[in-house]
Motif scaffolding. Structure first.
Motif, PDB file in Angstrom:
ATOM      1  N   GLU A 162       0.833  -1.211   0.000  1.00  7.57           N
ATOM      2  CA  GLU A 162       0.000   0.000   0.000  1.00  7.57           C
ATOM      3  C   GLU A 162       0.862   1.253   0.000  1.00  7.57           C
ATOM      4  O   GLU A 162       0.562   2.227  -0.702  1.00  7.57           O
ATOM      5  CB  GLU A 162      -0.908  -0.014   1.220  1.00  7.57           C
ATOM      6  N   ALA A 163       1.942   1.233   0.769  1.00  9.59           N
ATOM      7  CA  ALA A 163       2.847   2.387   0.818  1.00  9.59           C
ATOM      8  C   ALA A 163       3.563   2.583  -0.508  1.00  9.59           C
ATOM      9  O   ALA A 163       3.739   3.718  -0.973  1.00  9.59           O
ATOM     10  CB  ALA A 163       3.861   2.196   1.948  1.00  9.59           C
ATOM     11  N   ARG A 165       1.268   4.104  -3.014  1.00  9.63           N
ATOM     12  CA  ARG A 165       1.030   5.507  -2.675  1.00  9.63           C
ATOM     13  C   ARG A 165       2.059   6.426  -3.323  1.00  9.63           C
ATOM     14  O   ARG A 165       1.768   7.581  -3.639  1.00  9.63           O
ATOM     15  CB  ARG A 165       1.045   5.671  -1.152  1.00  9.63           C
ATOM     16  N   HIS A 166       3.260   5.909  -3.556  1.00  8.56           N
ATOM     17  CA  HIS A 166       4.336   6.742  -4.098  1.00  8.56           C
ATOM     18  C   HIS A 166       4.575   6.519  -5.589  1.00  8.56           C
ATOM     19  O   HIS A 166       5.638   6.853  -6.112  1.00  8.56           O
ATOM     20  CB  HIS A 166       5.628   6.501  -3.312  1.00  8.56           C
ATOM     21  N   THR A 209       2.924   8.103  -7.729  1.00  6.41           N
ATOM     22  CA  THR A 209       2.431   9.336  -8.333  1.00  6.41           C
ATOM     23  C   THR A 209       3.587  10.173  -8.888  1.00  6.41           C
ATOM     24  O   THR A 209       4.748   9.979  -8.532  1.00  6.41           O
ATOM     25  CB  THR A 209       1.647  10.166  -7.305  1.00  6.41           C
ATOM     26  N   GLU A 236       5.327   8.801   7.074  1.00  5.79           N
ATOM     27  CA  GLU A 236       5.108   7.355   6.960  1.00  5.79           C
ATOM     28  C   GLU A 236       5.250   6.696   8.338  1.00  5.79           C
ATOM     29  O   GLU A 236       4.502   5.762   8.661  1.00  5.79           O
ATOM     30  CB  GLU A 236       6.107   6.742   5.973  1.00  5.79           C
ATOM     31  N   ASN A 275       2.070   7.423  10.155  1.00  7.03           N
ATOM     32  CA  ASN A 275       0.970   6.648   9.586  1.00  7.03           C
ATOM     33  C   ASN A 275       1.002   5.197  10.068  1.00  7.03           C
ATOM     34  O   ASN A 275      -0.046   4.577  10.277  1.00  7.03           O
ATOM     35  CB  ASN A 275       1.044   6.685   8.058  1.00  7.03           C
ATOM     36  N   ALA A 311      -3.627   8.858   5.344  1.00  5.16           N
ATOM     37  CA  ALA A 311      -2.487   8.520   4.486  1.00  5.16           C
ATOM     38  C   ALA A 311      -2.436   9.377   3.223  1.00  5.16           C
ATOM     39  O   ALA A 311      -1.358   9.605   2.664  1.00  5.16           O
ATOM     40  CB  ALA A 311      -2.545   7.039   4.111  1.00  5.16           C
ATOM     41  N   SER A 312      -3.601   9.864   2.765  1.00  9.58           N
ATOM     42  CA  SER A 312      -3.613  10.700   1.557  1.00  9.58           C
ATOM     43  C   SER A 312      -2.874  12.020   1.769  1.00  9.58           C
ATOM     44  O   SER A 312      -2.453  12.666   0.803  1.00  9.58           O
ATOM     45  CB  SER A 312      -5.050  10.972   1.121  1.00  9.58           C
ATOM     46  N   THR A 370       0.738  12.092   0.237  1.00 12.29           N
ATOM     47  CA  THR A 370       0.803  12.480  -1.175  1.00 12.29           C
ATOM     48  C   THR A 370       0.526  13.969  -1.346  1.00 12.29           C
ATOM     49  O   THR A 370       1.136  14.639  -2.190  1.00 12.29           O
ATOM     50  CB  THR A 370      -0.216  11.666  -1.995  1.00 12.29           C
TER      51      THR A 370
END
Length: 275
Positions: free
Chosen positions: A60-61, A64-65, A67, A87, A90, A98-99, A102
């Motif tokens: 998941e982490a 998330r990155h 992007t 992180e 979190n 968590a958003s 980003t």
């Protein structure tokens, strides 16, 4: 050195790994939607592997990155340090949004790049090059060496301490943002900033100008199609192409296929004399 006083031995080991990995960040370019993302993930792997214990959390982490990320080299490590701190938070707090990680990355890219580009490309490199060239004009090889030293020593130190600065101030930064309600504002504003950036990039980089002309019967005058398109809506064709590409991406069409299709369309229109 004061930045490292409150860090544990494990923190220092993790940040050293992040520091050396971060030199590869700008070496990866993987398309319009994941610019430098692979480098960011590789840089942050020591953080992800340390703070997240299960494979699902780590995955998941990583996702998330994936992007888009782009900021001036050397100073962008401040963002990496701040992200590492977020992180950690979190992984410890189930109520953490968590958003926001980003969102912080997206919102800091512009300010960090504004400072970094001005200093590194506009000041440090120019001064170092001026001194190096003046020495090189005497016929000495020291000109090149002096240039490299004057530029790279400050760049290396800033690259190093920017990471520790971001990680050290991260905890207090996050706490203040949450207490003041600024994190929600930051998340919303980063979304707006992203839309503004996409609009600016579209207007600046997507170009179309047709050379088609229509003769008027019984007259020497010709109607230029481009003039009428501009009267209708300036940039209507580039905007249409952008919306079409966005629609195809939403339909899960591979980005490489979309880019290839636009290239082929441009070549065909050029060969046909349309634009």
């Amino acid at each position: 050195m004061k930045l490292q006083e409150n860090l544990t031995k494990e923190d220092k080991k993790m940040l050293r790994s992040v520091f050396w990995r971060s030199w590869t960040m700008n070496a990866s370019r993987t398309g319009a939607t994941q610019y430098h993302a692979v480098g960011v993930i590789y840089t942050l792997l020591p953080v992800i592997n340390r703070f997240y214990k299960t494979k699902s959390e780590q995955a998941e982490a990583v996702v998330r990155h994936t992007t888009w990320f782009n900021a001036t080299m050397h100073i962008n490590n401040f963002i990496m340090g701040l992200v590492a701190s977020m992180e950690k938070r979190n992984s410890e707090d189930d109520t953490f949004d968590a958003s926001s990680i980003t969102a912080v990355k997206a919102s800091l890219m512009g300010p960090i790049s504004g400072i970094g580009d001005s200093f590194f490309w506009g000041i440090l490199r120019v001064i170092a090059a001026g001194i190096g060239i003046s020495i090189a004009n005497t016929g000495s090889i020291m000109g090149a060496i002096v240039f490299l030293l004057l530029y790279n020593i400050p760049a290396f130190l800033i690259h190093y301490y920017a990471l520790y600065s971001g990680y050290s101030v991260g905890a207090n930064f996050i706490q203040r943002m949450y207490e003041s309600g600024g994190m929600k504002i930051l998340t919303k504003s980063s979304s707006m900033l992203g839309l503004m950036m996409m609009g600016s990039m579209t207007a600046s980089n997507v170009k179309f100008k047709t050379i088609l002309e229509v003769s008027v019967k019984g007259s020497d005058q010709v109607m230029k199609i481009q003039d009428y398109l501009n009267q209708l809506f300036i940039g209507i064709v580039p905007l249409t192409v952008t919306f079409l590409a966005f629609w195809l991406l939403r339909k899960k069409v591979n980005v490489n296929i979309v880019m290839l299709g636009i290239m082929v369309l441009g070549i065909l229109l050029g060969l046909l004399g349309i634009c």
